[in-house]
Motif scaffolding. Structure first.
Motif, PDB file in Angstrom:
ATOM      1  N   UNK A 170       9.797   4.828 -10.558  1.00  0.00           N
ATOM      2  CA  UNK A 170      10.762   4.237 -11.484  1.00  0.00           C
ATOM      3  C   UNK A 170      12.085   4.983 -11.494  1.00  0.00           C
TER       4      UNK A 170
ATOM      5  N   UNK B 139      14.821   4.404  -9.974  1.00  0.00           N
ATOM      6  CA  UNK B 139      15.970   3.513 -10.139  1.00  0.00           C
ATOM      7  C   UNK B 139      16.116   3.081 -11.600  1.00  0.00           C
ATOM      8  N   UNK B 140      14.965   2.768 -12.190  1.00  0.00           N
ATOM      9  CA  UNK B 140      14.991   2.367 -13.608  1.00  0.00           C
ATOM     10  C   UNK B 140      15.590   3.484 -14.456  1.00  0.00           C
TER      11      UNK B 140
ATOM     12  N   UNK C  93      19.293   3.464 -14.126  1.00  0.00           N
ATOM     13  CA  UNK C  93      19.914   2.395 -14.921  1.00  0.00           C
ATOM     14  C   UNK C  93      20.016   2.825 -16.383  1.00  0.00           C
ATOM     15  N   UNK C  94      18.913   3.361 -16.886  1.00  0.00           N
ATOM     16  CA  UNK C  94      18.897   3.758 -18.295  1.00  0.00           C
ATOM     17  C   UNK C  94      19.952   4.830 -18.578  1.00  0.00           C
ATOM     18  N   UNK C  95      20.053   5.805 -17.658  1.00  0.00           N
ATOM     19  CA  UNK C  95      21.035   6.863 -17.865  1.00  0.00           C
ATOM     20  C   UNK C  95      22.440   6.266 -17.846  1.00  0.00           C
ATOM     21  N   UNK C  96      22.679   5.333 -16.908  1.00  0.00           N
ATOM     22  CA  UNK C  96      24.015   4.745 -16.772  1.00  0.00           C
ATOM     23  C   UNK C  96      24.417   4.003 -18.037  1.00  0.00           C
ATOM     24  N   UNK C  97      23.482   3.396 -18.730  1.00  0.00           N
ATOM     25  CA  UNK C  97      23.871   2.655 -19.927  1.00  0.00           C
ATOM     26  C   UNK C  97      23.729   3.484 -21.191  1.00  0.00           C
ATOM     27  N   UNK C  98      23.537   4.791 -21.032  1.00  0.00           N
ATOM     28  CA  UNK C  98      23.691   5.643 -22.210  1.00  0.00           C
ATOM     29  C   UNK C  98      22.463   6.384 -22.689  1.00  0.00           C
ATOM     30  N   UNK C  99      21.355   6.357 -21.924  1.00  0.00           N
ATOM     31  CA  UNK C  99      20.196   7.131 -22.342  1.00  0.00           C
ATOM     32  C   UNK C  99      20.484   8.615 -22.173  1.00  0.00           C
TER      33      UNK C  99
ATOM     34  N   UNK D 298      15.642  14.930 -15.925  1.00  0.00           N
ATOM     35  CA  UNK D 298      16.625  15.735 -15.210  1.00  0.00           C
ATOM     36  C   UNK D 298      17.078  15.134 -13.890  1.00  0.00           C
TER      37      UNK D 298
ATOM     38  N   UNK E 182      21.652  11.029 -12.138  1.00  0.00           N
ATOM     39  CA  UNK E 182      21.799   9.573 -12.283  1.00  0.00           C
ATOM     40  C   UNK E 182      22.329   8.900 -11.027  1.00  0.00           C
ATOM     41  N   UNK E 183      23.206   9.605 -10.303  1.00  0.00           N
ATOM     42  CA  UNK E 183      23.784   8.986  -9.109  1.00  0.00           C
ATOM     43  C   UNK E 183      22.717   8.763  -8.055  1.00  0.00           C
TER      44      UNK E 183
ATOM     45  N   UNK F 218      20.311   6.051  -9.139  1.00  0.00           N
ATOM     46  CA  UNK F 218      20.823   4.689  -8.973  1.00  0.00           C
ATOM     47  C   UNK F 218      20.826   4.274  -7.507  1.00  0.00           C
ATOM     48  N   UNK F 219      20.986   5.259  -6.626  1.00  0.00           N
ATOM     49  CA  UNK F 219      21.044   4.962  -5.197  1.00  0.00           C
ATOM     50  C   UNK F 219      19.639   4.729  -4.634  1.00  0.00           C
TER      51      UNK F 219
ATOM     52  N   UNK G 107      29.059   9.694 -14.727  1.00  0.00           N
ATOM     53  CA  UNK G 107      27.742   9.952 -14.145  1.00  0.00           C
ATOM     54  C   UNK G 107      27.792  11.226 -13.309  1.00  0.00           C
TER      55      UNK G 107
ATOM     56  N   UNK H   6      26.545  10.962 -22.258  1.00  0.00           N
ATOM     57  CA  UNK H   6      25.676   9.800 -22.442  1.00  0.00           C
ATOM     58  C   UNK H   6      26.247   8.885 -23.512  1.00  0.00           C
TER      59      UNK H   6
ATOM     60  N   UNK I 120      29.033   6.870 -22.021  1.00  0.00           N
ATOM     61  CA  UNK I 120      28.500   5.789 -21.176  1.00  0.00           C
ATOM     62  C   UNK I 120      27.961   4.661 -22.031  1.00  0.00           C
ATOM     63  N   UNK I 121      27.423   5.050 -23.167  1.00  0.00           N
ATOM     64  CA  UNK I 121      26.793   4.065 -24.036  1.00  0.00           C
ATOM     65  C   UNK I 121      27.813   3.234 -24.800  1.00  0.00           C
TER      66      UNK I 121
ATOM     67  N   UNK J 281      28.708  -0.719 -17.357  1.00  0.00           N
ATOM     68  CA  UNK J 281      28.564  -0.735 -15.899  1.00  0.00           C
ATOM     69  C   UNK J 281      28.083  -2.097 -15.417  1.00  0.00           C
TER      70      UNK J 281
ATOM     71  N   UNK K  50      19.666   2.784 -27.342  1.00  0.00           N
ATOM     72  CA  UNK K  50      20.043   4.187 -27.208  1.00  0.00           C
ATOM     73  C   UNK K  50      21.088   4.621 -28.218  1.00  0.00           C
TER      74      UNK K  50
END
Lengths: 406, 240
Positions: free
Chosen positions: A310, A312-313, A316-322, A396, A399-400, A403-404, B59, B83, B86-87, B92, B115
């Motif tokens: 998971x 990639x998942x 995604x979560x980190x990118x949207x603010x987790x 840890x 995120x980059x 995502x890749x 990121x 974070x 980003x939120x 994105x 989040x």
């Protein structure tokens, strides 16, 4: 926050049903083993504790001592140095609550066409108090029975069964060593003693009767041993000291010389037995815990796979603010859910196994809420412990790169 | 100090440490992006535009130089603050849509709200509104693999919008879509920029897509080689 995470954890677990089940299976077996083994261990402990309780509490036995004559030393009780008067004196000590002198022997007992060889103990009414023994029928004999050496008897359950069958023995007359005795009462069942003896295979008669009319004695007025009960567990050391002092004084033993009696703390012996069974329970639990550990490692293994799958998942979560702690909590929750639900089923398995062991193998089992609660807490702990490393790894991830990840 | 731009990038350097030594990817990038801008970012593969986007999106952190977003020096913020940015500030949109496969569309759109601890009713309401906005009102319970690529990208846009960001970073958002669907997606972006004043930074290889933007920045070999009007001739050497 927690509610949507629980839902996502549920989706993730549902997506890999077999894998989730197998991981849980490890926990189920581990917890099941712990619950079952603890139940069996505590069952054994219960049996021991029960026989200890049947012995009577805070108990001392005072034995006649050994003597040395011409370099030959005899064992304890060989020389009758204890007397009825000693017993009465001990009864007057402050730390002692009850005293019962004992004159035991073995005798053939007859009732009608039936006969039975059993242990016959001459004693006083306080014997019942010392041994914490009640009657199931009739009345105990009294001090006046002791004074007048009457021929009355209290029968143990085993004796009743063998002589009377279903007949009511109270008021009937039996013969002990040819002498007639009236059965005045029946002792309640006590079961086995610690060393496996049937405690119900016994007859109690007044000690004077035993001395004068049944066994006779070459030393009139002496007793084989004295049972003494301390007022409380705390007063046992004081009781022992008081008795030693009293008896040495009564027997005119000079300072420095060996006592001609021997005081044994039966409760201490019993506690050793109880301790042994407790250690045994602990051992069984510890061994079963190893399978719990293996189950935990299984969780860790699967969570590591899950984190990789998971990646990639996670990206995604980190990118949207987790935050890191959000990701960590997510994976930790999954590990805890697996371990706790595995534990829940494991408890059912363990309890079922214990019930089965009880029904099929006639094993004594004890299932306590505490042991189940403990299993639950340990399982949750295992979930947290073994879930933490993978969850932390997930948190840890870069995120980059996550995502890749394809 | 004069009125500060929404995004200020000064002397930005980024290098990656590899076994063969440090590899510089961005070399002294300077860029100011005002609020409400619609900027296209182009450049050949390996020009550093993806790295630049990652830094813009908080990121990744620069090796040198500064990046100030909305008055905050990103290089000096902790992980949790990043974070948070980003939120709440950034949305994105990726080439590969990047929806969570096991969650339905409504849950996907509502995820950023989870989040920042928005209550459930509010999450459902706002996610529903966003799906409505991208024309997928009745699809909340569908799963991502049940809808087309164009629809998935619209869900992704709804997700990017749900927390009312001021900046949308779109990394080749039409790369996996056909021409007609691409136009639909770009129209959504254009509308968001014009009507709601959301700043949009768009990475693309396609001149037709870049043409939606009002400003073109071109990267070559880690440096800005063009910054200004969206000119066809600047884009001509682009590899599709």
């Amino acid at each position: 926050m927690i509610a949507p995470m629980l839902r996502e954890a549920w989706y993730a677990m549902r997506a890999n049903r077999l894998r989730t089940f197998l991981t849980m299976l490890g926990m189920m077996i581990g917890v099941g083993a712990v619950v079952l083994m603890t139940a069996i261990g505590q069952g054994a402990q219960f049996v021991v504790d029960q026989s200890i309780a049947s012995m009577g509490s805070n108990l001392f036995i005072v034995l006649s001592g050994s003597t040395t004559s011409g370099g030959v030393r005899t064992g304890s009780g060989a020389v009758p140095t204890l007397t009825m008067a000693d017993a009465e004196a001990i009864a007057g000590l402050p730390a002692i609550s009850a005293v019962a002198p004992n004159q035991p022997g073995t005798a053939q007992v007859v009732y009608g066409p039936n006969n039975w060889s059993t242990r016959v103990t001459g004693t006083t009414p306080s014997y019942l108090e010392v041994r914490d023994w009640s009657l199931s029928a009739g009345y105990p004999f009294t001090d006046s029975d002791v004074r007048f050496a009457t021929r009355v008897a209290l029968l143990g359950q085993t004796v009743v069964r063998n002589l009377f069958g279903d007949e009511d023995p109270v008021g009937k007359t039996i013969r002990i060593q040819q002498s007639p005795f009236v059965v005045v009462g029946v002792l309640a069942a006590k079961g086995q003693s610690l060393n496996g003896q049937d405690q119900d295979d016994t007859i109690l008669i007044p000690i004077t009767t035993a001395q004068r009319k049944v066994f006779g004695s070459q030393f009139p007025g002496t007793v084989r041993f004295i049972m003494a009960q301390a007022t409380s567990p705390q007063s046992m050391p004081a009781a022992q000291q008081e008795m030693t002092q009293l008896l040495r004084q009564r027997h005119h033993i000079r300072a420095g010389a060996d006592s001609d009696f021997d005081i044994r703390n039966l409760t201490a012996v019993a506690n050793t037995a109880a301790e042994t069974s407790r250690v045994m329970t602990l051992m069984l639990g510890a061994i079963a815990s190893i399978s719990l550990l293996v189950g935990g490692i299984g969780i860790m293994n699967i969570m590591l796979v899950s984190v990789t799958e998971r990646t990639r998942e996670i990206g995604i979560r980190v990118a949207i603010g987790a935050r890191e702690r959000d990701i960590r909590l997510q994976f930790l929750l999954e590990a805890i859910i697996i371990s706790v639900s595995g534990c829940f089923i494991g408890v059912l398995i363990g309890v079922g196994g214990a019930v089965l062991a009880n029904l099929v193998a006639q094993m004594a089992v004890v299932i306590t809420g505490a042991s189940i609660l403990l299993a639950f807490l340990v399982a949750a702990g295992v979930g947290v412990f073994f879930g933490f490393y993978p969850a932390n790894k997930a948190a840890r991830l870069s995120p980059i790169e996550a995502l890749r990840y394809q | 100090m004069a009125e500060q731009a929404f995004i200020v990038v000064e002397h930005l350097y980024k290098q990656y440490e590899t076994a063969a030594g440090p590899v510089p990817v961005l070399k002294d990038v300077n860029l100011r992006i005002e609020a409400r801008e619609f900027m296209a970012l182009m450049g050949p593969s390996g020009s550093g535009k993806s790295t630049f986007m990652n830094i813009l999106g908080c990121l990744d952190l620069p090796t040198g130089g500064s990046y100030v977003l909305n008055g905050q020096d990103v290089g000096k913020l902790g992980k949790d603050r990043l974070a948070h940015l980003r939120n709440e500030v950034i949305g994105f949109v990726f080439q590969g849509f990047n929806l969570l496969p096991r969650a339905n569309l409504l849950d996907n759109v509502a995820l950023p709200l989870v989040y920042c601890r928005v209550a459930k009713d509010e999450r459902v309401r706002r996610a529903g509104e966003m799906l409505e906005k991208v024309g997928l009102g009745g699809y909340g319970n569908s799963m991502p693999n049940r809808i087309s690529g164009g629809q998935q990208q619209r869900v992704a846009i709804a997700r990017a919008l749900v927390n009312r960001p001021r900046l949308i970073l779109a990394d080749e958002p039409t790369g996996n879509l056909d021409t007609k669907t691409s136009a639909e997606i770009m129209n959504i972006f254009a509308r968001l920029n014009a009507e709601e004043g959301i700043t949009i930074v768009l990475v693309t290889h396609e001149p037709d897509i870049a043409a939606y933007a009002k400003r073109l920045v071109r990267f070559v070999d880690g440096r800005v080689t063009h910054d200004g009007a969206v000119l066809r001739e600047v884009m001509m050497d682009e590899q599709p």
